[in-house]
Design a protein around this motif. Sequence first.
Motif, mmCIF file in Angstrom:
data_model
loop_
_atom_site.group_PDB
_atom_site.id
_atom_site.type_symbol
_atom_site.label_atom_id
_atom_site.label_comp_id
_atom_site.label_asym_id
_atom_site.label_seq_id
_atom_site.Cartn_x
_atom_site.Cartn_y
_atom_site.Cartn_z
ATOM 1 N N VAL A 1 0.854 -1.191 0.000
ATOM 2 C CA VAL A 1 0.000 0.000 0.000
ATOM 3 C C VAL A 1 0.891 1.243 0.000
ATOM 4 N N TRP A 2 1.920 1.219 0.850
ATOM 5 C CA TRP A 2 2.875 2.331 0.885
ATOM 6 C C TRP A 2 3.509 2.518 -0.487
ATOM 7 N N ILE B 1 2.980 9.517 -5.919
ATOM 8 C CA ILE B 1 3.706 10.771 -5.656
ATOM 9 C C ILE B 1 4.846 10.942 -6.666
ATOM 10 N N LEU B 2 5.603 9.887 -6.890
ATOM 11 C CA LEU B 2 6.722 9.965 -7.827
ATOM 12 C C LEU B 2 6.248 10.275 -9.246
ATOM 13 N N GLN C 1 13.540 0.763 -0.717
ATOM 14 C CA GLN C 1 13.793 1.392 0.584
ATOM 15 C C GLN C 1 14.448 2.763 0.436
ATOM 16 N N GLN C 2 15.305 2.896 -0.560
ATOM 17 C CA GLN C 2 15.951 4.186 -0.808
ATOM 18 C C GLN C 2 14.894 5.252 -1.109
ATOM 19 N N TYR C 3 13.974 4.942 -2.017
ATOM 20 C CA TYR C 3 12.902 5.889 -2.346
ATOM 21 C C TYR C 3 11.954 6.086 -1.169
ATOM 22 N N ALA C 4 11.636 5.005 -0.473
ATOM 23 C CA ALA C 4 10.720 5.094 0.668
ATOM 24 C C ALA C 4 11.284 6.020 1.740
ATOM 25 N N TYR D 1 11.242 9.800 0.461
ATOM 26 C CA TYR D 1 9.911 10.389 0.284
ATOM 27 C C TYR D 1 8.951 10.066 1.430
ATOM 28 N N PHE D 2 9.470 9.529 2.527
ATOM 29 C CA PHE D 2 8.606 9.093 3.623
ATOM 30 C C PHE D 2 7.608 10.154 4.090
#
Length: 132
Positions: free
Chosen positions: A42-43, A50-51, A75-78, A81-82
């Motif tokens: 979901v995340w 968003i991206l 994980q890098q993007y998460a 952009y968290f």
Amino acid sequence: AQSCGKNPYCAKRGVDPQIKELGYDFSDLLFQTETGEIAPRVWDVFLYDILQKNDPNAAQQFCIACQTNDEGTKQQYAGEYFPYTLDSLKQHVYGIMSDCENLTMKAQSYDINLHPRVPVIVAHNQLVSQTF
């Protein structure tokens, strides 16, 4: 994984294409009724949305990472952009909660003899509200 205690996560209006592009299925979009924890996919969907709106190149790279299970890139993007993903997800959950409240009030005005599923709908909406 057991499905007990999990419900399909209500899909965000307008992100059906993103769900399909990432190679996900609605059955992947769950939340825990005991804890309110929202499934990682979901995340991913919210981050991808968003991206796509802000950085199409990053969106493409993130999409590939999701399709190939590249957890490091995801994980890098998460991480980067968290705050934005969290805000978008919170807005969605608050919108769902508002919808549940409004629909419950509307459903309770129906004649149960004509609409026998009303108690099921109300119970579902109360579950969502209690979870979050």
